[in-house]
Scaffold this motif. Sequence first.
Motif, mmCIF file in Angstrom:
data_model
loop_
_atom_site.group_PDB
_atom_site.id
_atom_site.type_symbol
_atom_site.label_atom_id
_atom_site.label_comp_id
_atom_site.label_asym_id
_atom_site.label_seq_id
_atom_site.Cartn_x
_atom_site.Cartn_y
_atom_site.Cartn_z
ATOM 1 N N PHE A 45 1.999 -4.807 9.304
ATOM 2 C CA PHE A 45 0.973 -5.140 10.296
ATOM 3 C C PHE A 45 0.654 -6.630 10.210
ATOM 4 O O PHE A 45 0.563 -7.175 9.109
ATOM 5 C CB PHE A 45 -0.328 -4.370 10.029
ATOM 6 C CG PHE A 45 -0.172 -2.880 10.036
ATOM 7 C CD1 PHE A 45 -0.240 -2.168 11.217
ATOM 8 C CD2 PHE A 45 0.039 -2.188 8.845
ATOM 9 C CE1 PHE A 45 -0.110 -0.775 11.215
ATOM 10 C CE2 PHE A 45 0.170 -0.812 8.831
ATOM 11 C CZ PHE A 45 0.101 -0.107 10.020
ATOM 12 N N ALA A 46 0.478 -7.272 11.351
ATOM 13 C CA ALA A 46 0.055 -8.673 11.382
ATOM 14 C C ALA A 46 -0.793 -8.896 12.626
ATOM 15 O O ALA A 46 -0.489 -8.366 13.699
ATOM 16 C CB ALA A 46 1.261 -9.605 11.382
ATOM 17 N N LYS A 47 -1.827 -9.666 12.454
ATOM 18 C CA LYS A 47 -2.704 -9.971 13.587
ATOM 19 C C LYS A 47 -1.997 -10.897 14.568
ATOM 20 O O LYS A 47 -1.238 -11.774 14.180
ATOM 21 C CB LYS A 47 -3.991 -10.638 13.106
ATOM 22 C CG LYS A 47 -4.880 -9.694 12.326
ATOM 23 C CD LYS A 47 -6.276 -10.263 12.203
ATOM 24 C CE LYS A 47 -7.179 -9.323 11.452
ATOM 25 N NZ LYS A 47 -7.442 -8.071 12.119
ATOM 26 N N CYS A 100 -4.090 -6.684 19.619
ATOM 27 C CA CYS A 100 -4.493 -7.618 18.562
ATOM 28 C C CYS A 100 -3.625 -7.557 17.307
ATOM 29 O O CYS A 100 -3.701 -8.435 16.456
ATOM 30 C CB CYS A 100 -5.944 -7.356 18.158
ATOM 31 S SG CYS A 100 -7.106 -7.681 19.490
ATOM 32 N N THR A 101 -2.813 -6.491 17.171
ATOM 33 C CA THR A 101 -2.036 -6.299 15.946
ATOM 34 C C THR A 101 -0.589 -5.967 16.270
ATOM 35 O O THR A 101 -0.322 -5.050 17.052
ATOM 36 C CB THR A 101 -2.636 -5.157 15.095
ATOM 37 O OG1 THR A 101 -4.012 -5.443 14.827
ATOM 38 C CG2 THR A 101 -1.896 -4.998 13.786
ATOM 39 N N SER A 131 3.306 0.256 3.123
ATOM 40 C CA SER A 131 2.776 -0.554 4.222
ATOM 41 C C SER A 131 2.306 -1.901 3.706
ATOM 42 O O SER A 131 1.893 -2.048 2.550
ATOM 43 C CB SER A 131 1.643 0.186 4.951
ATOM 44 O OG SER A 131 0.585 0.481 4.088
ATOM 45 N N CYS A 150 0.889 -1.155 0.000
ATOM 46 C CA CYS A 150 0.000 0.000 0.000
ATOM 47 C C CYS A 150 0.931 1.210 0.000
ATOM 48 O O CYS A 150 1.878 1.253 0.781
ATOM 49 C CB CYS A 150 -0.879 0.024 1.248
ATOM 50 S SG CYS A 150 -2.065 -1.314 1.294
ATOM 51 N N HIS A 167 0.035 -5.352 4.974
ATOM 52 C CA HIS A 167 -0.990 -5.762 5.936
ATOM 53 C C HIS A 167 -1.154 -7.282 5.934
ATOM 54 O O HIS A 167 -0.937 -7.944 4.934
ATOM 55 C CB HIS A 167 -2.323 -5.084 5.576
ATOM 56 C CG HIS A 167 -2.216 -3.590 5.646
ATOM 57 N ND1 HIS A 167 -2.598 -2.876 6.744
ATOM 58 C CD2 HIS A 167 -1.722 -2.684 4.763
ATOM 59 C CE1 HIS A 167 -2.368 -1.589 6.532
ATOM 60 N NE2 HIS A 167 -1.834 -1.456 5.342
ATOM 61 N N ASP A 168 -1.503 -7.813 7.088
ATOM 62 C CA ASP A 168 -1.832 -9.228 7.293
ATOM 63 C C ASP A 168 -0.656 -10.149 7.554
ATOM 64 O O ASP A 168 -0.846 -11.237 8.067
ATOM 65 C CB ASP A 168 -2.682 -9.798 6.145
ATOM 66 C CG ASP A 168 -4.008 -9.071 6.025
ATOM 67 O OD1 ASP A 168 -4.537 -8.637 7.069
ATOM 68 O OD2 ASP A 168 -4.504 -8.928 4.907
ATOM 69 N N ASP A 169 0.553 -9.788 7.142
ATOM 70 C CA ASP A 169 1.736 -10.556 7.530
ATOM 71 C C ASP A 169 2.966 -9.703 7.312
ATOM 72 O O ASP A 169 2.895 -8.624 6.747
ATOM 73 C CB ASP A 169 1.839 -11.899 6.793
ATOM 74 C CG ASP A 169 2.108 -11.741 5.310
ATOM 75 O OD1 ASP A 169 2.954 -10.909 4.930
ATOM 76 O OD2 ASP A 169 1.497 -12.471 4.515
#
Length: 111
Positions: A94-96, A74-75, A43, A29, A45-47
């Motif tokens: 970012f990763a959950k 959570c992140t 950025s 992103c 996201h997700d992993d």
Amino acid sequence: MTATLSSLDAPLRVLRLFAAEFPHLPAPCVRVTTIFPGRLELSFHDDFAGFEAWRDALGIAPESVSHGVQGGGCTRVLEAESDYAGALLRLVGFAKIPAADVERSRAEAAS
């Protein structure tokens, strides 16, 4: 005074360089803004796989990466900054964080 597109020259130039030099890397992103006209933010996201691929390709040392947690725990967030061809480059990943109860339930269900 209204910002012009030329005020974003440095980050847009770096983005063009990246498109030419690293077409094989995961697509991030992309954020360029008049609020921080000298900065290009990528950025993921997700992993963290995309973040790490770019960090490695750009030669950003692992020890220069900061780690944090947001979203009420959570992140996970990884961040690194580096000067690149006249712009400040900011990488963010970012990763959950899996919920402990959900992971335990999945493990129990699998056994």
